[in-house]
Design a protein around this motif. Structure first.
Motif, PDB file in Angstrom:
ATOM      1  N   ARG B 473       0.822  -1.200   0.000  1.00  0.00           N
ATOM      2  CA  ARG B 473       0.000   0.000   0.000  1.00  0.00           C
ATOM      3  C   ARG B 473       0.862   1.258   0.000  1.00  0.00           C
ATOM      4  NH1 ARG B 473      -4.999  -1.238   4.077  1.00  0.00           N
ATOM      5  NH2 ARG B 473      -5.967   0.408   2.885  1.00  0.00           N
ATOM      6  N   SER B 478      -1.448   3.668  -3.583  1.00  0.00           N
ATOM      7  CA  SER B 478      -2.604   4.258  -2.893  1.00  0.00           C
ATOM      8  C   SER B 478      -3.250   5.320  -3.763  1.00  0.00           C
ATOM      9  CB  SER B 478      -2.175   4.890  -1.568  1.00  0.00           C
ATOM     10  OG  SER B 478      -1.484   3.959  -0.786  1.00  0.00           O
ATOM     11  N   ASP B 483      -6.946   5.271  -2.491  1.00  0.00           N
ATOM     12  CA  ASP B 483      -6.978   4.954  -1.062  1.00  0.00           C
ATOM     13  C   ASP B 483      -6.543   6.208  -0.298  1.00  0.00           C
ATOM     14  OD1 ASP B 483      -6.664   3.953   1.451  1.00  0.00           O
ATOM     15  OD2 ASP B 483      -5.324   2.307   0.900  1.00  0.00           O
TER      16      ASP B 483
END
Lengths: 141, 530
Positions: B473, B478, B483
């Motif tokens: 991540r 991301s 995200d």
């Protein structure tokens, strides 16, 4: 998010600061308003930003959010003034212009739906144009 | 005695200045840590989510999450006395359940061991496996318990908060030119700059500082001042019942009746609450004829941190009772708590509070540095007190951020399945913080400032890098995945790193200026540079 309240408060504090002898930019650069007018205008803008916030999210949370927003606006202004004083004051113009673009629409609609309808509303650009015209008098060139 | 009003005013101001200086100094180091970790705690669930990168948030309805959790609980612990189901919201993203076993009927038997909380997938109810961590809870707890034994940490935090309140009031009285200096901030003017920065950070956010200090004190009010309740209630539990209502306490009937579906109860409650969702579901005596289901309303969107509850029958689904609307005093206390925790705030207001919390941290930090800047003698100060303050300032202001970053770095660097890793993360914070502070004593003061600030900045700068290497991540992914929690986290730690780096750079420049000034002066002559 109530970015327009932040911008209104920024312009309000910029007016209040310009009204003070210590912070006023040197004469002869286009400030047409007297300290008194700047002070009154700043206070009026600050009061208006309060009304916008209270109207939008209610008296309880509105008061909390307003106090938080104007504190941040004042801190931002003071930081910028300490670094680039003229730019800090000039920024009040786009701040209030953008606030005028946001305010009339988003304050009449439920929170969060303001941005989506931007541009469909003919009134907003008129208001913004007026605000820009008004503010070029205030702005130092 | 016939003193001029001006003299009296001056004397008052001087005594207030004295109070302000010493209250602020004595509590300052702890207050700095409380402010910084408290500010981070505005993002308590977000930090926890960042610290468990294995988990992905899912948004499902409250009814769906409850049904899924109940399915899991019925399969794993059908005979428990109570189930606590903490529903996911858009910030936590997972369901948490906690089960309390039925007490052993034999009074001699030891109480059943407390079982750990379990995280469940909101949609399926399957238990989630993630690395063990205290998460954002650690900063939150440290903020008012200071990692000391109960109740000493809370008492110490309370004393510091009282000192803070005293410092705010005496500071306002001491400050002669609140409005004249409202917009004043001048850089590069030695101790005058520290005073300006202290004044600006204090005055411009004064409503916030006063609010957060006062509401923080009120939060633990009953601990500091138990006497009103002791004087009026023989049993202090009666006070809680009167103020907040009684919890369901019915014993089990001993006849098994299946639990009614909770979805319709949630629907009814949300209707009664004008659409507000429940935050917690408490099932008492599940599967028994005397089962009850208590729904606790989420306080999101209201200032009062304590929201109402409704009790349903667990067998018929019938609404049995609801909490009384709180009285004025209970509501005031609830709003104070709500203002402090800011759970009511949406993302924008939460970020605003976060920034104001940083301003408060800066206020305490500049105040601490000012104490030394004002007293520093060009020839150097020999007295122990001055040097102690100087060193403690470095330890608190420049080394704590490194400790906080170490806590987050340890989360990524310790093996995910390592036993006891949650405590090791916490230890990483304190070893780094105090270790760096201790090592910095070996360096000259100016060098110590520059080096510890640089290390703190580097520690924060490492976080996005280590995160990208150890998880799937990283920042680029991301951004690509949208995200925003992970993107904001990386952005926030990079901003912190930038701030600390700027502080290190300015300390370096000030030190260089000082160095040039002292070589210009003849030996033995005091330097004029501040």
């Amino acid at each position: 998010m109530q970015p327009d309240v932040l911008m209104l408060a920024y312009a309000a504090f910029a007016g209040l600061a310009m009204a003070m002898k210590r912070h006023r930019p040197m004469s002869g650069n286009g400030i047409a308003l007297s300290p008194r007018a700047l002070r009154l205008g700043g206070a009026a803008l600050l009061a208006f930003s309060c009304l916008v916030m209270l109207h939008r999210i209610g008296p309880g949370q509105g008061a909390v959010a307003w106090v938080g927003s104007i504190s941040l606006a004042a801190i931002l202004l003071v930081l910028l003034m300490s670094w680039r004083p003229t730019a800090a004051f000039v920024l009040a113009v786009p701040a209030i212009t953008l606030a005028a673009l946001f305010s009339p629409i988003s304050s009449t609609l439920p929170v969060g739906s303001g941005v989506k309808t931007l541009g469909e509303d003919g009134i907003s650009t008129g208001k913004a144009g007026e605000a820009v015209g008004l503010l070029f008098v205030v702005a130092p060139d | 005695m016939n003193r001029e009003p001006g003299t009296v005013q001056k004397a008052l101001r001087q005594s207030m200045a004295w109070i302000h200086t010493w209250l602020g100094l004595i509590a300052g180091w702890i207050l700095f840590a409380m402010f910084l970790t408290g500010t981070a705690s505005y993002f308590r669930p977000e930090i926890t989510r960042w610290m468990q990168p294995e988990l992905r948030a899912k948004s499902v309805s409250a009814a769906q999450a409850t049904e899924a959790a109940v399915r899991h609980l019925q399969a794993t612990s059908p005979d428990d006395e109570q189930w606590f189901i903490y529903l996911p919201d858009d910030r936590t993203g997972v369901t948490r359940v906690f089960m309390r076993a039925r007490p052993n009927p034999d009074p001699e038997a030891p109480p059943p061991p407390r079982r750990p909380e379990v995280k469940l997938d909101p949609a399926t109810g399957a238990p989630l496996a993630a690395r063990e961590t205290k998460g954002g809870e650690h900063f939150y707890r440290f903020h008012f318990q200071l990692q000391l034994l109960h109740p000493w940490g809370r008492w110490l935090a309370g004393f510091c908060a009282i000192f803070m309140l005293g410092a705010i009031i005496s500071g306002v009285i001491t400050h002669k030119r609140i409005f004249a200096d409202f917009f004043t901030l001048r850089w590069g003017k030695g101790h005058r700059t520290w005073l300006d920065a202290h004044n600006a950070s204090a005055v411009l956010a004064l409503p916030y500082h006063a609010m957060i200090t006062y509401t923080g004190l009120i939060t633990l009010m009953l601990m500091y001042m138990p006497w009103p309740i002791e004087a009026n209630y023989r049993n202090s539990d009666n006070f809680a019942v009167e103020a907040y209502g009684r919890d369901a306490e019915e014993p089990a009937a001993g006849r098994s009746v299946p639990l009614a579906p909770i979805g319709p109860m949630i629907g009814a409650a949300m209707h009664e609450w004008d659409g507000a969702a429940p935050r917690t579901v408490v099932v008492r005596n599940p599967g028994d004829a005397a089962a009850t289901v208590t729904l606790l309303r989420s306080p999101a969107g209201q200032l009062d941190a304590r929201a109402g509850s409704i009790v349903f029958s667990g067998t018929s689904g019938e609404r049995l009772s609801a909490s009384q609307p709180p009285g004025p005093a209970a509501q005031t206390a609830g709003v104070m708590l709500g203002l402090h925790l800011a759970h009511f705030a949406g993302p924008a207001l939460r970020w605003s509070f976060f920034l104001l919390g940083l301003v408060g941290t800066a206020m305490v930090g500049t105040g601490l540095v000012m104490w030394t800047a004002k007293r520093r003698r060009p020839a150097g100060n020999a007295d122990f007190g001055f040097r102690l303050v100087e060193r403690l300032n470095i330890g608190a202001i420049a080394c704590l951020p490194a400790g906080m970053a170490a806590f987050l770095l340890a989360n990524r660097l310790l093996p995910a399945d390592m036993p006891g890793r949650a405590d090791l993360e916490v230890e990483a914070m304190f070893w780094t913080w105090f270790g760096l502070a201790a090592l910095s004593v070996l360096r000259p003061v100016r060098r110590a400032w520059i080096e510890t600030l640089t290390l703190s900045a580097l520690a924060f700068a490492l976080l996005p890098l280590v995160n990208a290497v150890t998880t799937d991540r990283g920042l680029l992914r991301s951004v690509a995945a949208g995200d925003w929690l992970f993107v904001s986290f990386d952005a926030a730690v990079l901003a912190m790193s930038g701030l600390l780096g700027l502080a290190a750079f300015r300390a370096h420049r000030a030190s260089a200026r000082q160095g040039r000034a002292s070589t210009r002066n003849a030996p033995g002559r005091p330097s004029l540079a501040a």
